[in-house]
Design a protein around this motif. Structure first.
Motif, PDB file in Angstrom:
ATOM      1  N   GLY A  41     -30.483 156.155  14.720  1.00  0.00           N
ATOM      2  CA  GLY A  41     -31.114 155.612  15.921  1.00  0.00           C
ATOM      3  C   GLY A  41     -32.446 156.253  16.250  1.00  0.00           C
ATOM      4  O   GLY A  41     -33.452 155.565  16.475  1.00  0.00           O
ATOM      5  N   GLY A  42     -32.491 157.589  16.281  1.00  0.00           N
ATOM      6  CA  GLY A  42     -33.725 158.275  16.635  1.00  0.00           C
ATOM      7  C   GLY A  42     -34.820 158.061  15.612  1.00  0.00           C
ATOM      8  O   GLY A  42     -35.983 157.811  15.964  1.00  0.00           O
ATOM      9  N   GLY A  43     -34.480 158.145  14.331  1.00  0.00           N
ATOM     10  CA  GLY A  43     -35.465 157.939  13.282  1.00  0.00           C
ATOM     11  C   GLY A  43     -35.987 156.513  13.239  1.00  0.00           C
ATOM     12  O   GLY A  43     -37.164 156.278  12.925  1.00  0.00           O
ATOM     13  N   THR A  44     -35.118 155.559  13.554  1.00  0.00           N
ATOM     14  CA  THR A  44     -35.554 154.155  13.589  1.00  0.00           C
ATOM     15  C   THR A  44     -36.565 153.924  14.698  1.00  0.00           C
ATOM     16  O   THR A  44     -37.606 153.285  14.491  1.00  0.00           O
ATOM     17  CB  THR A  44     -34.340 153.228  13.780  1.00  0.00           C
ATOM     18  N   LEU A  45     -36.270 154.455  15.893  1.00  0.00           N
ATOM     19  CA  LEU A  45     -37.219 154.310  17.007  1.00  0.00           C
ATOM     20  C   LEU A  45     -38.535 155.003  16.670  1.00  0.00           C
ATOM     21  O   LEU A  45     -39.612 154.474  16.968  1.00  0.00           O
ATOM     22  CB  LEU A  45     -36.615 154.896  18.277  1.00  0.00           C
ATOM     23  N   ARG A  46     -38.457 156.154  16.032  1.00  0.00           N
ATOM     24  CA  ARG A  46     -39.664 156.866  15.591  1.00  0.00           C
ATOM     25  C   ARG A  46     -40.509 156.001  14.662  1.00  0.00           C
ATOM     26  O   ARG A  46     -41.721 155.871  14.850  1.00  0.00           O
ATOM     27  CB  ARG A  46     -39.252 158.152  14.872  1.00  0.00           C
ATOM     28  N   ASP A  47     -39.868 155.394  13.673  1.00  0.00           N
ATOM     29  CA  ASP A  47     -40.602 154.565  12.714  1.00  0.00           C
ATOM     30  C   ASP A  47     -41.201 153.338  13.380  1.00  0.00           C
ATOM     31  O   ASP A  47     -42.314 152.911  13.033  1.00  0.00           O
ATOM     32  CB  ASP A  47     -39.672 154.142  11.580  1.00  0.00           C
ATOM     33  N   VAL A  48     -40.476 152.759  14.340  1.00  0.00           N
ATOM     34  CA  VAL A  48     -41.001 151.589  15.055  1.00  0.00           C
ATOM     35  C   VAL A  48     -42.239 151.972  15.868  1.00  0.00           C
ATOM     36  O   VAL A  48     -43.267 151.288  15.836  1.00  0.00           O
ATOM     37  CB  VAL A  48     -39.915 150.985  15.972  1.00  0.00           C
ATOM     38  N   GLU A  51     -45.102 152.639  13.671  1.00  0.00           N
ATOM     39  CA  GLU A  51     -45.394 151.483  12.817  1.00  0.00           C
ATOM     40  C   GLU A  51     -45.264 151.848  11.340  1.00  0.00           C
ATOM     41  O   GLU A  51     -46.123 151.507  10.511  1.00  0.00           O
ATOM     42  CB  GLU A  51     -46.798 150.933  13.119  1.00  0.00           C
ATOM     43  N   ARG A  52     -44.181 152.546  11.030  1.00  0.00           N
ATOM     44  CA  ARG A  52     -43.892 152.908   9.642  1.00  0.00           C
ATOM     45  C   ARG A  52     -42.926 151.877   9.053  1.00  0.00           C
ATOM     46  O   ARG A  52     -41.858 151.639   9.600  1.00  0.00           O
ATOM     47  CB  ARG A  52     -43.280 154.312   9.549  1.00  0.00           C
ATOM     48  N   ARG A  53     -43.307 151.275   7.943  1.00  0.00           N
ATOM     49  CA  ARG A  53     -42.459 150.297   7.272  1.00  0.00           C
ATOM     50  C   ARG A  53     -42.427 150.596   5.782  1.00  0.00           C
ATOM     51  O   ARG A  53     -43.454 150.986   5.218  1.00  0.00           O
ATOM     52  CB  ARG A  53     -42.991 148.871   7.503  1.00  0.00           C
ATOM     53  N   PRO A  54     -41.275 150.418   5.145  1.00  0.00           N
ATOM     54  CA  PRO A  54     -40.004 150.052   5.751  1.00  0.00           C
ATOM     55  C   PRO A  54     -39.405 151.216   6.539  1.00  0.00           C
ATOM     56  O   PRO A  54     -39.856 152.356   6.381  1.00  0.00           O
ATOM     57  CB  PRO A  54     -39.134 149.701   4.540  1.00  0.00           C
ATOM     58  N   VAL A  58     -34.020 152.143   5.361  1.00  0.00           N
ATOM     59  CA  VAL A  58     -34.173 150.992   4.474  1.00  0.00           C
ATOM     60  C   VAL A  58     -34.858 151.433   3.182  1.00  0.00           C
ATOM     61  O   VAL A  58     -34.485 151.008   2.080  1.00  0.00           O
ATOM     62  CB  VAL A  58     -34.986 149.879   5.161  1.00  0.00           C
ATOM     63  N   GLN A  59     -35.849 152.289   3.314  1.00  0.00           N
ATOM     64  CA  GLN A  59     -36.544 152.806   2.143  1.00  0.00           C
ATOM     65  C   GLN A  59     -35.632 153.683   1.283  1.00  0.00           C
ATOM     66  O   GLN A  59     -35.718 153.672   0.063  1.00  0.00           O
ATOM     67  CB  GLN A  59     -37.762 153.612   2.591  1.00  0.00           C
ATOM     68  N   HIS A  60     -34.755 154.429   1.960  1.00  0.00           N
ATOM     69  CA  HIS A  60     -33.836 155.319   1.251  1.00  0.00           C
ATOM     70  C   HIS A  60     -32.400 154.850   1.509  1.00  0.00           C
ATOM     71  O   HIS A  60     -31.698 155.398   2.369  1.00  0.00           O
ATOM     72  CB  HIS A  60     -34.013 156.764   1.714  1.00  0.00           C
ATOM     73  N   GLN A  61     -31.963 153.845   0.782  1.00  0.00           N
ATOM     74  CA  GLN A  61     -30.645 153.282   1.021  1.00  0.00           C
ATOM     75  C   GLN A  61     -29.528 154.278   0.742  1.00  0.00           C
ATOM     76  O   GLN A  61     -28.399 154.104   1.211  1.00  0.00           O
ATOM     77  CB  GLN A  61     -30.442 152.017   0.186  1.00  0.00           C
ATOM     78  N   GLU A  62     -29.846 155.345  -0.007  1.00  0.00           N
ATOM     79  CA  GLU A  62     -28.823 156.363  -0.264  1.00  0.00           C
ATOM     80  C   GLU A  62     -28.389 157.044   1.026  1.00  0.00           C
ATOM     81  O   GLU A  62     -27.275 157.566   1.092  1.00  0.00           O
ATOM     82  CB  GLU A  62     -29.350 157.399  -1.256  1.00  0.00           C
ATOM     83  N   TYR A  63     -29.223 157.012   2.062  1.00  0.00           N
ATOM     84  CA  TYR A  63     -28.832 157.578   3.345  1.00  0.00           C
ATOM     85  C   TYR A  63     -27.666 156.787   3.943  1.00  0.00           C
ATOM     86  O   TYR A  63     -26.754 157.364   4.543  1.00  0.00           O
ATOM     87  CB  TYR A  63     -30.002 157.555   4.332  1.00  0.00           C
ATOM     88  N   VAL A  64     -27.719 155.466   3.789  1.00  0.00           N
ATOM     89  CA  VAL A  64     -26.637 154.621   4.307  1.00  0.00           C
ATOM     90  C   VAL A  64     -25.340 154.908   3.558  1.00  0.00           C
ATOM     91  O   VAL A  64     -24.261 155.023   4.158  1.00  0.00           O
ATOM     92  CB  VAL A  64     -27.005 153.130   4.192  1.00  0.00           C
ATOM     93  N   TRP A  65     -25.436 155.046   2.233  1.00  0.00           N
ATOM     94  CA  TRP A  65     -24.247 155.380   1.447  1.00  0.00           C
ATOM     95  C   TRP A  65     -23.699 156.743   1.840  1.00  0.00           C
ATOM     96  O   TRP A  65     -22.479 156.962   1.826  1.00  0.00           O
ATOM     97  CB  TRP A  65     -24.586 155.357  -0.044  1.00  0.00           C
ATOM     98  N   LEU A  66     -24.583 157.661   2.181  1.00  0.00           N
ATOM     99  CA  LEU A  66     -24.148 158.992   2.617  1.00  0.00           C
ATOM    100  C   LEU A  66     -23.307 158.905   3.883  1.00  0.00           C
ATOM    101  O   LEU A  66     -22.238 159.524   3.980  1.00  0.00           O
ATOM    102  CB  LEU A  66     -25.377 159.882   2.847  1.00  0.00           C
TER     103      LEU A  66
END
Length: 206
Positions: A41-48, A51-54, A58-66
């Motif tokens: 949540g915090g990192g997503t708001l930071r990227d938004v 204006e960091r994309r992706p 999303v850029q590091h899908q291994e984080y989701v698997w973690l």
């Protein structure tokens, strides 16, 4: 270095989300959802905001698997943990995630050449927002708003320490350790010493 910081922060916040979801006796989908939102949540708001994309997860899908792996492995283990130990682990991981994500947010804002106050506030938002979403999903008033023991204030101070070390030419790893360590240490001290921020205004009647 930023990747290492983010992985550490993700693990710490995901564990705090797992513990809180387990307390609420959620099913596996609910547990994963709370862990995911807390960790990202915090990192997503930071990227938004920057204006960091992706987005970083999303850029590091291994984080989701973690996080998914932590959910599958950690959920059964939480059932064996005594309540008081769960509280201690929750406080420790929450403080650690706060410190690591605060520094990562400040570092990225600094790299984007934002003004210093924006760098600090970006660090605070990155560190705090995941825990806010966790508490909202678990039907609680977020800790940062009602606990009175310093939380966002710890991240605020830690980010300034990080900036100060960077300004005097310290090695990046030392600045990171100083900023994250200050944030985490202050939060743990606030919990152990029961430091409290007085309500404002003090004379407000019920």
């Amino acid at each position: 270095m930023l990747t290492i910081i983010e992985i550490g922060a993700i693990i710490a916040f995901a564990i705090s989300g797992l513990i809180e979801a387990a307390r609420r006796r959620m099913d596996i989908v609910g547990v994963f959802t709370v862990a995911f939102v807390t960790a990202f949540g915090g990192g997503t708001l930071r990227d938004v905001l920057l204006e960091r994309r992706p987005l970083f997860w999303v850029q590091h899908q291994e984080y989701v698997w973690l996080v998914l792996g932590l959910t599958v492995i950690g959920s059964p283990l939480l059932g064996l943990m005594r309540h008081r130990w769960a509280d201690r682990v929750m406080n420790l991981t929450d403080a650690l995630g706060l410190g690591l994500f605060a520094v990562s947010g400040a570092a990225l804002a600094m790299a984007a050449e934002m003004p210093l106050i924006v760098v600090v506030m970006m660090g605070v938002v990155t560190g705090v927002f995941g825990g806010v979403l966790r508490d909202v999903l678990c039907n609680e008033i977020p800790v940062v708003f009602q606990d009175h023991r310093p939380y966002a204030l710890c991240a605020f101070v830690g980010c300034w320490i990080f900036i100060g070390f960077d300004a005097v030419g310290a090695e990046p790893w030392l600045a990171v350790i100083a900023g994250a360590g200050t944030t985490t240490g202050l939060r743990l001290l606030a919990l152990s010493m029961d430091w409290r921020i007085p309500p404002w205004p003090r004379n407000m009647e019920d």
